[in-house]
Design an enzyme around this catalytic site. Structure first.
Site, PDB file in Angstrom:
ATOM      1  N   ASP A  67      36.567  26.820  39.350  1.00 29.37           N
ATOM      2  CA  ASP A  67      35.270  27.344  39.786  1.00 29.37           C
ATOM      3  C   ASP A  67      34.478  26.196  40.419  1.00 29.37           C
ATOM      4  OD1 ASP A  67      33.676  30.136  38.553  1.00 29.37           O
ATOM      5  OD2 ASP A  67      32.493  28.658  39.658  1.00 29.37           O
ATOM      6  N   ASP A 100      36.365  24.787  45.380  1.00 27.05           N
ATOM      7  CA  ASP A 100      35.667  25.688  46.308  1.00 27.05           C
ATOM      8  C   ASP A 100      36.760  26.494  46.996  1.00 27.05           C
ATOM      9  OD1 ASP A 100      34.394  27.001  48.331  1.00 27.05           O
ATOM     10  OD2 ASP A 100      33.442  25.218  49.195  1.00 27.05           O
ATOM     11  N   VAL A 101      36.809  27.801  46.736  1.00 26.89           N
ATOM     12  CA  VAL A 101      37.923  28.606  47.270  1.00 26.89           C
ATOM     13  C   VAL A 101      37.951  28.625  48.796  1.00 26.89           C
ATOM     14  CG1 VAL A 101      38.234  30.094  45.255  1.00 26.89           C
ATOM     15  CG2 VAL A 101      36.642  30.798  47.064  1.00 26.89           C
ATOM     16  N   TYR A 106      30.314  42.561  52.941  1.00 25.76           N
ATOM     17  CA  TYR A 106      31.023  42.606  51.638  1.00 25.76           C
ATOM     18  C   TYR A 106      32.136  43.640  51.707  1.00 25.76           C
ATOM     19  CZ  TYR A 106      31.626  42.698  46.493  1.00 25.76           C
ATOM     20  OH  TYR A 106      32.128  42.628  45.204  1.00 25.76           O
ATOM     21  N   LYS A 112      36.049  42.777  51.349  1.00 23.06           N
ATOM     22  CA  LYS A 112      36.855  43.360  50.270  1.00 23.06           C
ATOM     23  C   LYS A 112      37.942  44.284  50.845  1.00 23.06           C
ATOM     24  CE  LYS A 112      34.965  41.382  46.686  1.00 23.06           C
ATOM     25  NZ  LYS A 112      35.729  40.388  45.910  1.00 23.06           N
ATOM     26  N   THR A 142      25.120  36.185  41.822  1.00 21.31           N
ATOM     27  CA  THR A 142      24.480  36.206  43.139  1.00 21.31           C
ATOM     28  C   THR A 142      23.968  37.596  43.541  1.00 21.31           C
ATOM     29  OG1 THR A 142      26.766  36.329  43.897  1.00 21.31           O
ATOM     30  CG2 THR A 142      25.664  34.209  44.145  1.00 21.31           C
TER      31      THR A 142
HETATM   32  N1  LIG Z   1      30.069  42.507  39.280  1.00 26.20           N
HETATM   33  C1  LIG Z   1      30.431  43.552  39.974  1.00 26.20           C
HETATM   34  O1  LIG Z   1      29.766  44.621  39.926  1.00 26.20           O
HETATM   35  C2  LIG Z   1      31.688  43.538  40.815  1.00 26.20           C
HETATM   36  C3  LIG Z   1      32.195  44.756  41.277  1.00 26.20           C
HETATM   37  C4  LIG Z   1      33.346  44.761  42.067  1.00 26.20           C
HETATM   38  C5  LIG Z   1      33.981  43.578  42.370  1.00 26.20           C
HETATM   39  N2  LIG Z   1      33.469  42.399  41.915  1.00 26.20           N
HETATM   40  C6  LIG Z   1      34.210  41.170  42.271  1.00 26.20           C
HETATM   41  O2  LIG Z   1      34.731  40.596  41.088  1.00 26.20           O
HETATM   42  C7  LIG Z   1      34.817  39.162  41.229  1.00 26.20           C
HETATM   43  C8  LIG Z   1      34.120  38.491  40.041  1.00 26.20           C
HETATM   44  O3  LIG Z   1      32.760  38.893  40.008  1.00 26.20           O
HETATM   45  P1  LIG Z   1      31.811  38.707  38.724  1.00 26.20           P
HETATM   46  O4  LIG Z   1      31.060  39.968  38.551  1.00 26.20           O
HETATM   47  O5  LIG Z   1      32.576  38.140  37.592  1.00 26.20           O
HETATM   48  O6  LIG Z   1      30.772  37.632  39.350  1.00 26.20           O
HETATM   49  P2  LIG Z   1      30.104  36.286  38.785  1.00 26.20           P
HETATM   50  O7  LIG Z   1      29.024  35.943  39.746  1.00 26.20           O
HETATM   51  O8  LIG Z   1      29.755  36.461  37.332  1.00 26.20           O
HETATM   52  O9  LIG Z   1      31.307  35.242  38.870  1.00 26.20           O
HETATM   53  C9  LIG Z   1      31.788  34.778  40.094  1.00 26.20           C
HETATM   54  C10 LIG Z   1      32.248  33.331  39.925  1.00 26.20           C
HETATM   55  O10 LIG Z   1      32.763  32.881  41.182  1.00 26.20           O
HETATM   56  C11 LIG Z   1      32.301  31.544  41.379  1.00 26.20           C
HETATM   57  N3  LIG Z   1      32.313  31.221  42.812  1.00 26.20           N
HETATM   58  C12 LIG Z   1      31.478  31.705  43.779  1.00 26.20           C
HETATM   59  N4  LIG Z   1      31.783  31.143  44.962  1.00 26.20           N
HETATM   60  C13 LIG Z   1      32.823  30.285  44.732  1.00 26.20           C
HETATM   61  C14 LIG Z   1      33.585  29.412  45.557  1.00 26.20           C
HETATM   62  N5  LIG Z   1      33.325  29.276  46.877  1.00 26.20           N
HETATM   63  N6  LIG Z   1      34.587  28.704  44.990  1.00 26.20           N
HETATM   64  C15 LIG Z   1      34.855  28.821  43.664  1.00 26.20           C
HETATM   65  N7  LIG Z   1      34.156  29.613  42.826  1.00 26.20           N
HETATM   66  C16 LIG Z   1      33.152  30.330  43.367  1.00 26.20           C
HETATM   67  C17 LIG Z   1      30.905  31.508  40.781  1.00 26.20           C
HETATM   68  O11 LIG Z   1      30.510  30.174  40.464  1.00 26.20           O
HETATM   69  C18 LIG Z   1      31.086  32.376  39.547  1.00 26.20           C
HETATM   70  O12 LIG Z   1      31.440  31.625  38.404  1.00 26.20           O
HETATM   71  C19 LIG Z   1      34.208  38.860  42.599  1.00 26.20           C
HETATM   72  O13 LIG Z   1      35.249  38.719  43.554  1.00 26.20           O
HETATM   73  C20 LIG Z   1      33.376  40.105  42.899  1.00 26.20           C
HETATM   74  O14 LIG Z   1      33.186  40.292  44.281  1.00 26.20           O
HETATM   75  C21 LIG Z   1      32.345  42.357  41.157  1.00 26.20           C
END
Ligand SMILES: NC(=O)c1ccc[n+]([C@@H]2O[C@H](COP(=O)([O-])OP(=O)(O)OC[C@H]3O[C@@H](n4cnc5c(N)ncnc54)[C@H](O)[C@@H]3O)[C@@H](O)[C@H]2O)c1
Length: 249
Positions: free
Chosen positions: A36, A62-63, A154, A158, A192
């Site tokens: 992360d 950083d991905v 987004y 996705k 975010t």
């Molecule tokens: N929360 C939702 O409702 C939801 C729904 C559908 C899909 N998603 C997807 O699920 C995944 C996880 O989401 P979440 O809800 O756990 O979010 P979150 O914000 O709790 O966690 C995301 C993590 O990704 C890390 N991150 C962001 N940019 C980064 C980068 N450039 N390099 C490395 N790390 C980075 C952040 O530091 C964070 O720890 C994401 O891909 C999101 O798009 C989330």
């Protein structure tokens, strides 16, 4: 133990579904790289795993950086000797109130779409050499349908993840590599999230879910676990919604 002797990289593992996935994978016997950008929270997840008797290391990644991915692969191999699983989970929310913002489009493409490609690109040569591997790309219900409160970037990112998954599945199946996508529905807000963290918007979102509630992070982590494990040995190129029926309506 469903992941005994496996080595897994989980991106975005400092928070939310990534953290839950890392913890559950370690409980199932995997050695986990908690990757992360967020160093303090990521190190805390790795410490939690180690304190519970599991094996994990935090890695700052950083991905969206090709160079970071190169060192992530080298560091994983030096720490644990192999890479069996990649969970491409890191991402940033698209629930930006300015739905025509250009920077949001660019950010979405760079992190949520290109970040997933760079991850696959980095680990596939190692998996090819080993003749095995499982990649799970985290997309979203937004990879299928649009939502009023989500920037179209987004959805586009996705959707790109959904189709890139199928291309990779087809291209690398002969090497013993499986690639699938998981599509979470309405989950706890991302760090975010903007519009989708608003209580009024959330009420509307939840009203559209047949199950009548938001998902729990471990409900996504267990789908990741199944696809990552050898239980799914003949499953590749599929889409798994974890959405309480949202996409079935
Ligand atoms: N929360 C939702 O409702 C939801 C729904 C559908 C899909 N998603 C997807 O699920 C995944 C996880 O989401 P979440 O809800 O756990 O979010 P979150 O914000 O709790 O966690 C995301 C993590 O990704 C890390 N991150 C962001 N940019 C980064 C980068 N450039 N390099 C490395 N790390 C980075 C952040 O530091 C964070 O720890 C994401 O891909 C999101 O798009 C989330």
């Amino acid at each position: 133990m469903r992941l005994k002797d496996k080595v897994a990289i989980v991106t975005g593992a400092a928070s939310g579904m990534g953290a839950s996935t890392a913890i559950i994978f370690a409980n199932e016997g995997a050695k986990v790289i908690v990757a992360d950008l967020a160093a303090a929270e990521g190190a805390a997840v790795a410490d939690e795993i180690t304190a519970a008797g599991g094996q994990a290391r935090f890695l700052k990644l950083d991905v969206a950086s090709e160079a970071d991915w190169e060192s992530a692969v080298a560091e994983t191999i030096s720490a644990f000797g192999q890479i069996d699983i990649l969970i491409n989970n890191a991402g940033v929310s698209g629930s930006h109130p300015d739905r025509l913002n250009i920077n949001t489009w660019d950010e979405q493409m760079n992190i949520n779409a290109k970040g997933v490609f760079l991850g696959m690109r980095a680990v596939i040569p190692t998996m090819q050499k080993a003749g095995r591997g499982s990649i799970v790309n985290i997309s979203s219900i937004s990879g299928f349908v649009g939502q009023a409160y989500v920037h179209m970037g987004y959805n586009a990112a996705k959707g790109a993840v959904r189709l890139a998954t199928k291309a990779a599945a087809v291209q690398f199946a002969p090497d013993g590599i499986r690639v699938n996508s998981v599509h979470p529905g309405v989950m706890p807000p991302m760090k975010t999230s903007m519009m989708s963290a608003d209580p009024d918007v959330r009420r509307e979102m939840i009203a559209a879910i047949p199950a009548g509630r938001e998902g729990r992070v471990e409900e996504v982590a267990y789908a990741n676990l199944f696809l990552a494990s050898d239980e799914a040995s003949y499953i590749t190129g599929i889409e798994v919604p974890v959405d309480g029926g949202y996409l079935a309506v």
